[in-house]
Write an enzyme that holds these catalytic residues in place. Structure first.
Site, mmCIF file in Angstrom:
data_model
loop_
_atom_site.group_PDB
_atom_site.id
_atom_site.type_symbol
_atom_site.label_atom_id
_atom_site.label_comp_id
_atom_site.label_asym_id
_atom_site.label_seq_id
_atom_site.Cartn_x
_atom_site.Cartn_y
_atom_site.Cartn_z
ATOM 1 N N CYS A 274 0.797 -1.227 0.000
ATOM 2 C CA CYS A 274 0.000 0.000 0.000
ATOM 3 C C CYS A 274 0.832 1.279 0.000
ATOM 4 O O CYS A 274 0.533 2.221 -0.737
ATOM 5 C CB CYS A 274 -0.991 -0.008 1.167
ATOM 6 N N HIS A 332 -2.943 1.512 6.713
ATOM 7 C CA HIS A 332 -3.140 1.495 5.266
ATOM 8 C C HIS A 332 -2.849 2.901 4.758
ATOM 9 O O HIS A 332 -3.269 3.886 5.369
ATOM 10 C CB HIS A 332 -4.555 1.067 4.905
ATOM 11 N N ASP A 355 -7.100 5.848 -3.858
ATOM 12 C CA ASP A 355 -6.353 4.697 -3.346
ATOM 13 C C ASP A 355 -5.975 3.779 -4.503
ATOM 14 O O ASP A 355 -6.821 3.072 -5.049
ATOM 15 C CB ASP A 355 -7.199 3.941 -2.327
ATOM 16 N N ASN A 395 -14.480 3.685 9.855
ATOM 17 C CA ASN A 395 -15.591 3.705 10.813
ATOM 18 C C ASN A 395 -16.146 2.350 11.236
ATOM 19 O O ASN A 395 -17.055 2.308 12.065
ATOM 20 C CB ASN A 395 -16.752 4.518 10.235
ATOM 21 N N ASP A 397 -17.080 -1.209 13.007
ATOM 22 C CA ASP A 397 -16.966 -1.750 14.369
ATOM 23 C C ASP A 397 -16.240 -3.094 14.313
ATOM 24 O O ASP A 397 -16.266 -3.788 13.293
ATOM 25 C CB ASP A 397 -18.349 -1.961 14.980
#
Length: 679
Positions: A274, A332, A355, A395, A397
């Protein structure tokens, strides 16, 4: 009457490069200018002087087969939307007249040809050809990539070196990177990348026309950096050995990668991960004149089923299991590019996430973005491009599940770890800048960077009154014990006896953990409402194989010996390698073309002897790479290596050193920013 003849066209490179802030591209044979601003050329005539009453000049500007005819007038009034050419009416040198050519602020980027045609009494007499390279112009208010402050333009467009941030949020590793945009051939390679793209090969006219738009250009580049769908620059590889290519950790800059890509006939360069994909894209965008910066998202989620939940599975002994298609990368790296989004409206202007790492397809192609950072923060997931994917990266969980076979023994939820810290290089300084608040609401300015305790007490359905917290005492450093505490709180009104399983596994930043390299087990008894703190340490001899680019997954599982319920806490951390120290003699007296000396120093922090190879690079300071073999060095022993270099250009340059240690997966790095002043 003698015929008017154009003997020569002078592109006035020195003057134009300076005015267009492209002087560092002086190694290019072509004139390099920016759109939306005039550049001057001068004609050397023979036969007779230019006669404004009978003679006229037209300029044909060509991009591929597209062209525009521009009459040369005496009007200096420029247009933001049209090509213009004019002569200064006060210019009285009619044997060497000057002509100013100005492109629209929305002109397409690329390599242009132009033809000067001289007409006498309406008849074409002579014509000459030349060419120039046109880039975006972040200094021009009418340009879609205009960025308002000079220090931003210097950092995000002109700077040819930077830092990529890796490791973990509590223990940042600053990796130096040379963007190399001014190295010979890099400018031309970045333009060739647009020519090699599938969009250009499918329809050249349409591609040339769309290159006026940074949204289109950035999307093309994002796809071309990886090689999944096209003749892109880099081949990705995240496991196994790299014997048929280069280990991604060994790259130090973009120039070698782009040069190898061209020399191989546009075959993918092996290998990238990356940060390499992002850094090479940063080079291409800065070359094209689009402000760009590398951004690191710590604990970055890859949510394959779009449910904004990442599941992590653990054994009863605290070993992390490879049971989920979803994953969390410890870090990342992507890029942000600055542009207006006329397709979305002014509220979405500014930084856009792109990206180039191939993760998911976008429009059928492995690319990502541009996704407005504002849209990610405001959860405007219906906007193009790829906002939902990036939103999940920062974001999602985490559900942590303790298993015995397929039976669930424990469950807990963490809503804070993903996207816990997002940063980029600070403007003008060799340190990070926290930009987490640009992507998501942040409770307090310091909450995302402070060391957080890892606990599985939140939403735990099986712990029933027993809480466990895992805390590192400080950021681990190679050569020192890793010290941590396990805090256990019994909130029950009865005595509780628990088994304690502690487990440490090595892992790569993007993969599930490997084998356990350290573990300990015991039994603890807690009185009603009692709290106990266990102090533990992992010694250097036990973790030395994990120093460098690898990380550690540390977990504690408590097992209630009466109910057999389990509760889990975990933490992932990196052990920072020592740094090479670089000192410069006469640091304030460094000027171009004068020999200078640097000294690289290394002290062995390991408990065993080491040897290796020292490599030194520096764009604008050293041509190519310098290699030195480091002798056998005992624990605690030190070594110094003198380096001679000759700066080639004015500006702030980065000198990098990397020590690859034999028989270890570790590269020790260091860098020094060097100010090269005018003589």
């Amino acid at each position: 009457m003698d015929d008017l003849t154009i003997k020569n066209v002078n592109l006035e490179k020195s003057e134009n490069l300076g005015k267009h802030r492209t002087e560092d591209f002086s190694s290019s044979k072509a004139l390099v200018v920016r759109r939306g601003a005039p550049f001057r050329i001068s004609l050397q005539l023979e036969g007779r002087p230019f006669n404004p009453k009978t003679d006229s000049i037209r300029i044909k500007v060509m991009l591929g087969r597209l062209y525009v005819m521009i009459p040369v007038t005496f009007s200096k009034k420029l247009s933001a939307s049209q090509w213009k050419a004019y002569r200064d009416p006060e210019d009285l040198d009619l044997m060497n007249p000057s002509i100013f050519i100005s492109s629209p602020a929305s002109a397409s980027v690329g390599c242009y040809r132009f033809q000067l045609c001289v007409f006498t009494q309406g008849k074409q007499k002579r014509r000459v050809f030349s060419k120039f390279i046109l880039l975006c112009n972040p200094w021009c208010r009418e340009d879609a990539v205009y960025i308002p402050f000079e220090d931003q333009r210097e950092e995000y467009v002109l700077n040819d070196s930077g830092l990529l941030f890796m490791g973990t949020a509590m223990n940042l590793v600053s990796r130096p990177w040379s963007f190399d945009q001014y190295e010979p051939g890099v400018l031309e390679t970045c333009l060739n990348l647009l020519q090699v793209s599938p969009q250009h090969q499918r329809n050249r006219k349409t591609d040339y026309l769309k290159r006026n738009n940074p949204v289109y250009v950035s999307r093309v580049v994002s796809a071309m950096i990886n090689s999944e769908d096209d003749r892109g620059v880099l081949k990705g590889k995240w496991s196994g050995n790299f014997k048929d290519g280069v280990n991604p950790s060994l790259w130090t800059g973009s120039g070698d990668i782009l040069r190898q890509w061209v020399e191989s006939g546009y075959s993918p360069v092996k290998y990238g991960q990356c940060w390499v994909f992002a850094a090479v894209m940063c080079t291409v965008m800065r070359v094209l004149g689009i402000p760009c910066r590398a951004v690191t998202n710590f604990n970055s989620a890859h949510d394959t089923n779009d449910n904004l939940v990442i599941e992590e599975f653990y054994s009863e002994q605290g070993q992390k299991l490879n049971r989920s298609k979803d994953s969390i990368w410890n870090f990342h790296v992507w890029v942000e590019c600055w542009m207006t989004r006329q397709d979305l409206g002014p509220g979405m202007d500014g930084w856009q996430v792109l990206d180039p790492t191939p993760q998911e397809r976008s429009g059928g192609v492995f690319c990502c973005g541009p996704a407005p950072v504002k849209a990610i923060k405001d959860r405007c997931i219906d906007l193009p491009f790829d906002v939902p994917f990036v939103y999940a990266e920062v974001n999602a969980d985490i559900h942590m599940i303790v298993l015995s076979g397929d039976r669930v023994l424990g469950f807990s939820k963490d809503t804070e770890r993903v996207g816990s810290f997002i940063c980029t290089k600070a403007i003008g300084y060799s340190r990070h800048q926290n930009i987490t608040g640009d992507y998501k609401p942040v409770r307090s300015p310091t909450s995302t960077i402070s060391s957080r305790s890892s606990s599985s007490s939140r939403d735990s359905t099986l712990s029933k009154g027993v809480l466990v917290f895992l805390n590192l005492e400080k950021a681990p450093v190679a050569g020192e014990p890793v010290r941590f505490t396990v805090r256990i709180i019994n909130k029950l009104k009865a005595i509780t006896i628990m088994k304690v399983h502690l487990n440490a596994q090595a892992k790569e930043y993007n993969n599930s953990p490997l084998d356990t390299f350290w573990e300990t087990h015991g039994i603890i008894q807690l009185a009603p409402m009692e709290e106990k703190v266990l102090h533990q340490q992992i010694l250097p001899a036990e973790y030395e194989d994990v120093v460098g680019d690898d990380l550690v997954n540390l977990a504690v599982v408590l097992e209630d010996m009466n109910t057999h319920n389990r509760v889990l806490a975990s933490e992932e951390f990196n052990i920072v390698s020592p740094q090479l120290n670089i000192q410069i003699a006469d640091e304030d007296a460094i000027v171009p073309h004068k020999k200078q000396t640097a000294t690289v120093t290394f002290t062995n922090p390991f408990s065993h002897p080491v040897s290796g190879v020292l490599t030194v690079v520096g764009a604008g300071l050293i041509q190519g790479k310098l290699h030195f073999r480091m002798p056998h060095l005992l624990p605690g022993g030190g070594v110094k290596q003198r380096i001679n270099f000759v700066p080639g250009m004015v500006g702030t340059k980065m000198l990098q050193a990397g020590l690859s240690i034999t028989n270890m997966k570790s590269t020790i790095r260091g860098f020094k920013m060097i100010s090269v002043n005018r003589a």
